[in-house]
Design a protein around this motif. Structure first.
Motif, PDB file in Angstrom:
ATOM      1  N   GLU A 151      12.888   1.675  -4.590  1.00  0.00           N
ATOM      2  CA  GLU A 151      12.781   0.459  -5.364  1.00  0.00           C
ATOM      3  C   GLU A 151      13.539  -0.590  -4.754  1.00  0.00           C
ATOM      4  OE1 GLU A 151      13.808   1.165  -9.377  1.00  0.00           O
ATOM      5  OE2 GLU A 151      12.640   3.063  -9.747  1.00  0.00           O
ATOM      6  N   HIS A 152      12.849  -1.891  -5.216  1.00  0.00           N
ATOM      7  CA  HIS A 152      13.516  -3.152  -4.600  1.00  0.00           C
ATOM      8  C   HIS A 152      13.453  -3.301  -3.118  1.00  0.00           C
ATOM      9  CE1 HIS A 152      13.450  -4.222  -9.000  1.00  0.00           C
ATOM     10  NE2 HIS A 152      14.416  -3.128  -9.129  1.00  0.00           N
ATOM     11  N   CYS A 153      12.756  -2.551  -2.395  1.00  0.00           N
ATOM     12  CA  CYS A 153      12.991  -2.507  -0.877  1.00  0.00           C
ATOM     13  C   CYS A 153      12.926  -4.108  -0.409  1.00  0.00           C
ATOM     14  CB  CYS A 153      12.146  -1.585  -0.243  1.00  0.00           C
ATOM     15  SG  CYS A 153      10.114  -2.067  -0.491  1.00  0.00           S
ATOM     16  N   LEU A 154      12.020  -5.035  -0.912  1.00  0.00           N
ATOM     17  CA  LEU A 154      11.815  -6.312  -0.480  1.00  0.00           C
ATOM     18  C   LEU A 154      13.059  -6.906  -0.498  1.00  0.00           C
ATOM     19  CD1 LEU A 154       8.443  -7.566  -1.758  1.00  0.00           C
ATOM     20  CD2 LEU A 154       9.364  -7.350   0.819  1.00  0.00           C
ATOM     21  N   LEU A 155      13.738  -6.883  -1.695  1.00  0.00           N
ATOM     22  CA  LEU A 155      15.175  -7.855  -1.902  1.00  0.00           C
ATOM     23  C   LEU A 155      16.206  -7.226  -1.242  1.00  0.00           C
ATOM     24  CD1 LEU A 155      14.835  -8.114  -5.929  1.00  0.00           C
ATOM     25  CD2 LEU A 155      13.755  -9.414  -4.301  1.00  0.00           C
ATOM     26  N   LEU A 156      16.175  -5.949  -1.006  1.00  0.00           N
ATOM     27  CA  LEU A 156      17.308  -5.467  -0.169  1.00  0.00           C
ATOM     28  C   LEU A 156      17.226  -5.757   1.220  1.00  0.00           C
ATOM     29  CD1 LEU A 156      17.347  -1.707  -1.828  1.00  0.00           C
ATOM     30  CD2 LEU A 156      19.008  -3.355  -1.838  1.00  0.00           C
ATOM     31  N   GLU A 157      15.908  -5.684   1.876  1.00  0.00           N
ATOM     32  CA  GLU A 157      15.777  -6.264   3.148  1.00  0.00           C
ATOM     33  C   GLU A 157      15.911  -7.789   3.355  1.00  0.00           C
ATOM     34  OE1 GLU A 157      15.481  -6.040   6.918  1.00  0.00           O
ATOM     35  OE2 GLU A 157      15.142  -4.201   6.018  1.00  0.00           O
ATOM     36  N   PHE A 158      15.197  -8.519   2.447  1.00  0.00           N
ATOM     37  CA  PHE A 158      15.360  -9.750   2.788  1.00  0.00           C
ATOM     38  C   PHE A 158      16.701 -10.582   2.469  1.00  0.00           C
ATOM     39  CE2 PHE A 158      10.628 -11.138   1.891  1.00  0.00           C
ATOM     40  CZ  PHE A 158      10.271 -10.287   2.841  1.00  0.00           C
ATOM     41  N   PHE A 159      17.284  -9.968   1.419  1.00  0.00           N
ATOM     42  CA  PHE A 159      18.569 -10.867   1.031  1.00  0.00           C
ATOM     43  C   PHE A 159      19.964 -10.054   1.317  1.00  0.00           C
ATOM     44  CE2 PHE A 159      15.482 -12.407  -2.407  1.00  0.00           C
ATOM     45  CZ  PHE A 159      15.175 -13.632  -1.457  1.00  0.00           C
ATOM     46  N   THR A 160      19.869  -9.124   2.206  1.00  0.00           N
ATOM     47  CA  THR A 160      21.186  -8.527   2.459  1.00  0.00           C
ATOM     48  C   THR A 160      21.086  -8.516   4.233  1.00  0.00           C
ATOM     49  OG1 THR A 160      20.324  -6.254   2.698  1.00  0.00           O
ATOM     50  CG2 THR A 160      21.496  -6.945   0.658  1.00  0.00           C
ATOM     51  N   LYS A 161      22.598  -8.415   4.660  1.00  0.00           N
ATOM     52  CA  LYS A 161      22.727  -8.665   6.135  1.00  0.00           C
ATOM     53  C   LYS A 161      21.910  -7.283   6.819  1.00  0.00           C
ATOM     54  CE  LYS A 161      26.765 -12.033   6.167  1.00  0.00           C
ATOM     55  NZ  LYS A 161      27.846 -12.134   6.223  1.00  0.00           N
ATOM     56  N   LYS A 162      22.239  -6.139   6.435  1.00  0.00           N
ATOM     57  CA  LYS A 162      21.824  -5.181   7.103  1.00  0.00           C
ATOM     58  C   LYS A 162      20.561  -4.530   6.742  1.00  0.00           C
ATOM     59  CE  LYS A 162      23.768  -2.815   9.942  1.00  0.00           C
ATOM     60  NZ  LYS A 162      23.845  -2.993  11.251  1.00  0.00           N
ATOM     61  N   GLY A 163      20.050  -5.085   5.495  1.00  0.00           N
ATOM     62  CA  GLY A 163      18.678  -4.491   5.033  1.00  0.00           C
ATOM     63  C   GLY A 163      18.633  -2.739   5.254  1.00  0.00           C
ATOM     64  N   ILE A 164      17.621  -2.786   4.859  1.00  0.00           N
ATOM     65  CA  ILE A 164      17.155  -1.125   4.613  1.00  0.00           C
ATOM     66  C   ILE A 164      15.999  -0.723   5.683  1.00  0.00           C
ATOM     67  CG2 ILE A 164      18.029  -1.028   2.297  1.00  0.00           C
ATOM     68  CD1 ILE A 164      15.050  -0.886   1.297  1.00  0.00           C
TER      69      ILE A 164
ATOM     70  N   GLY B  62       0.748  -1.225  -0.164  1.00  0.00           N
ATOM     71  CA  GLY B  62       0.226   0.268   0.068  1.00  0.00           C
ATOM     72  C   GLY B  62       0.926   1.183   0.037  1.00  0.00           C
ATOM     73  N   GLY B  63       0.152   2.331   0.304  1.00  0.00           N
ATOM     74  CA  GLY B  63       1.042   3.486   0.390  1.00  0.00           C
ATOM     75  C   GLY B  63       1.435   4.270  -0.976  1.00  0.00           C
ATOM     76  N   SER B  64       2.590   4.950  -1.038  1.00  0.00           N
ATOM     77  CA  SER B  64       3.182   5.393  -2.097  1.00  0.00           C
ATOM     78  C   SER B  64       3.499   4.389  -3.324  1.00  0.00           C
ATOM     79  CB  SER B  64       4.537   6.429  -1.926  1.00  0.00           C
ATOM     80  OG  SER B  64       3.909   7.488  -0.828  1.00  0.00           O
ATOM     81  N   ALA B  65       3.924   3.336  -2.884  1.00  0.00           N
ATOM     82  CA  ALA B  65       4.369   2.091  -3.869  1.00  0.00           C
ATOM     83  C   ALA B  65       3.207   1.855  -4.566  1.00  0.00           C
ATOM     84  CB  ALA B  65       4.556   0.972  -2.907  1.00  0.00           C
ATOM     85  N   MET B  66       1.899   2.120  -4.350  1.00  0.00           N
ATOM     86  CA  MET B  66       0.662   1.902  -5.014  1.00  0.00           C
ATOM     87  C   MET B  66       0.490   2.912  -6.333  1.00  0.00           C
ATOM     88  SD  MET B  66      -1.932  -0.260  -2.786  1.00  0.00           S
ATOM     89  CE  MET B  66      -2.821  -0.787  -4.203  1.00  0.00           C
ATOM     90  N   ILE B  67       0.884   3.997  -5.847  1.00  0.00           N
ATOM     91  CA  ILE B  67       0.335   5.010  -6.979  1.00  0.00           C
ATOM     92  C   ILE B  67       1.605   5.818  -7.803  1.00  0.00           C
ATOM     93  CG2 ILE B  67      -1.189   5.957  -5.327  1.00  0.00           C
ATOM     94  CD1 ILE B  67       0.326   8.058  -4.279  1.00  0.00           C
ATOM     95  N   ASP B  68       2.923   5.095  -7.420  1.00  0.00           N
ATOM     96  CA  ASP B  68       4.135   5.312  -8.363  1.00  0.00           C
ATOM     97  C   ASP B  68       4.145   4.248  -9.379  1.00  0.00           C
ATOM     98  OD1 ASP B  68       6.848   5.369  -9.169  1.00  0.00           O
ATOM     99  OD2 ASP B  68       6.866   7.286  -8.257  1.00  0.00           O
ATOM    100  N   LYS B  69       4.235   4.341 -10.737  1.00  0.00           N
ATOM    101  CA  LYS B  69       4.227   3.182 -11.595  1.00  0.00           C
ATOM    102  C   LYS B  69       5.575   2.492 -11.602  1.00  0.00           C
ATOM    103  CE  LYS B  69       3.852   2.126 -16.477  1.00  0.00           C
ATOM    104  NZ  LYS B  69       2.779   0.903 -16.390  1.00  0.00           N
ATOM    105  N   ASN B  70       6.727   3.452 -11.523  1.00  0.00           N
ATOM    106  CA  ASN B  70       7.859   2.838 -11.496  1.00  0.00           C
ATOM    107  C   ASN B  70       7.867   1.795 -10.055  1.00  0.00           C
ATOM    108  OD1 ASN B  70       8.769   3.773 -13.880  1.00  0.00           O
ATOM    109  ND2 ASN B  70       9.584   5.430 -12.945  1.00  0.00           N
ATOM    110  N   LEU B  71       7.517   2.253  -9.079  1.00  0.00           N
ATOM    111  CA  LEU B  71       7.434   1.667  -7.666  1.00  0.00           C
ATOM    112  C   LEU B  71       6.757   0.451  -7.721  1.00  0.00           C
ATOM    113  CD1 LEU B  71       7.547   4.588  -5.071  1.00  0.00           C
ATOM    114  CD2 LEU B  71       9.532   3.031  -5.668  1.00  0.00           C
ATOM    115  N   GLU B  72       5.653   0.565  -8.463  1.00  0.00           N
ATOM    116  CA  GLU B  72       4.584  -0.721  -8.672  1.00  0.00           C
ATOM    117  C   GLU B  72       5.258  -1.833  -9.226  1.00  0.00           C
ATOM    118  OE1 GLU B  72      -0.014  -0.720  -9.362  1.00  0.00           O
ATOM    119  OE2 GLU B  72       1.192  -0.176 -11.156  1.00  0.00           O
ATOM    120  N   GLU B  73       5.883  -1.234 -10.593  1.00  0.00           N
ATOM    121  CA  GLU B  73       6.594  -2.436 -11.247  1.00  0.00           C
ATOM    122  C   GLU B  73       7.936  -2.988 -10.413  1.00  0.00           C
ATOM    123  OE1 GLU B  73       7.712  -0.521 -14.706  1.00  0.00           O
ATOM    124  OE2 GLU B  73       5.927  -0.474 -15.602  1.00  0.00           O
ATOM    125  N   SER B  74       8.406  -2.170  -9.727  1.00  0.00           N
ATOM    126  CA  SER B  74       9.572  -2.592  -9.037  1.00  0.00           C
ATOM    127  C   SER B  74       9.122  -3.447  -7.974  1.00  0.00           C
ATOM    128  CB  SER B  74      10.424  -1.395  -8.077  1.00  0.00           C
ATOM    129  OG  SER B  74      11.223  -1.989  -7.237  1.00  0.00           O
TER     130      SER B  74
END
Length: 316
Positions: free
Chosen positions: A282-295, A47-59
């Motif tokens: 962009e790609h916040c899920l991947l950065l959080e799930f697959f890196t040690k420190k996350g974002i 939800g939030g801004s990620a839903m209303i920005d096309k680039n974020l939605e695709e990401s």
């Protein structure tokens, strides 16, 4: 005969080689996470801004598709509040909120269901376009979300539901058949009346019922900070005890308080880890799930809940 074989350019620049090595390092860092989370259920509240920005939605949809392709079982629970407000205004009505919850009369409920259904199928189409199977449902399907009427300080706010029971059988059937379930937060009461549900609440209840490994909230903030005005004070991880202490000490309040309480409840009810992530990145899920420190900020039960490859990193 002419040889058309293309040979690797041995004069590749140092900059190009460094970029290739960095990509390889990212894959190596992701390896233990891919191994540990294989065949695990991950619920994403979108939800939030990620839903209303096309680039974020695709990401975001690419992130979810990748989670599926590396062996995880993602489930999306989505909101649509800003789009609902737009359509309510177009109908000549004015949106009203009480403590962040939309006052939902019968007409507004019909608009909300229409809009959420449209958003739902749009997300399904985006995922399918990436070559991954998805099915869109609402909590009404298969009696997935049973609710009772929610009130705020005794005030009637209309058709707003409080999740009292989740029947996960339909969701599990979709997962077992290799689909990504995309769920609109709408439920039924005992008299089969339709209710709008806060998407955060729905995501928590669904994650708990599925025994999810992870629950991620896409938000419009970086995560939990000791000083909300200073991004450098972002906290990478919190145990339940630390989260309760931050609430008690007044570091968490306002709109963040109910979200943190949802996170705490989910962990207390069996979800291994809950994340608060900045959906504007962009790609916040991947950065959080697959890196040690996350974002973002991860919330876990206690210090024994960290994964082996994180100990000494997130526990510092």
């Amino acid at each position: 005969m002419q040889n058309n074989t293309k040979l690797l350019d041995i004069n590749m620049s140092d900059e190009s080689m460094n970029e290739m090595f960095l990509k390889a390092e990212v894959l190596v860092e992701a390896l233990p996470y891919i191994r540990d989370f294989n065949n695990k259920i991950v619920v994403v509240k979108y939800g939030g801004s990620a839903m209303i920005d096309k680039n974020l939605e695709e990401s975001m949809m690419k992130d979810v598709a990748l989670l599926k392709l590396v062996g995880m079982h993602p489930v999306i629970v989505h909101g649509g509040g800003k789009e609902i407000s737009k359509w309510v205004a177009m109908s000549g009505k004015e949106s009203e909120f009480v403590e962040g919850l939309r006052v939902t009369d019968e007409d507004t409920m019909q608009i909300a269901e229409m809009v959420l259904g449209r958003v739902n199928k749009h997300l399904v189409a985006m995922i399918e376009q990436l070559g991954v199977k998805a099915v869109g449902i609402s909590g009404k399907d298969g009696a997935t979300l049973k609710v009772d009427k929610k009130t705020v300080n005794g005030k009637d706010i209309g058709f707003v539901g409080n999740v009292k029971e989740v029947n996960p059988s339909l969701i599990q059937t979709l997962l077992d058949n290799d689909f990504i379930p995309v769920i609109a937060p709408i439920g039924l009461d005992d008299a089969f009346n339709t209710y709008n549900i806060n998407a955060d609440d729905a995501a928590c209840a669904i994650a708990e019922s599925l025994g999810a490994e992870k629950l991620a909230f896409m938000t419009d903030i970086e995560g939990v900070c000791t000083d909300p005005s200073d991004k450098s004070t972002l906290i990478s991880s919190l145990t339940l005890a630390e989260a309760y202490k931050m609430i008690e000490d007044g570091y968490i309040g306002g709109g963040m308080l109910p979200k943190i309480k949802n996170c705490i409840e989910a962990v207390e009810n069996g979800v291994r880890r809950v994340y608060i992530l900045d959906g504007r990145r962009e790609h916040c899920l991947l950065l959080e799930f697959f890196t040690k420190k996350g974002i973002g900020t991860a919330i876990v039960r206690d210090e024994n809940s960290y994964y082996e490859h994180e100990k000494g990193v997130l526990t510092k």
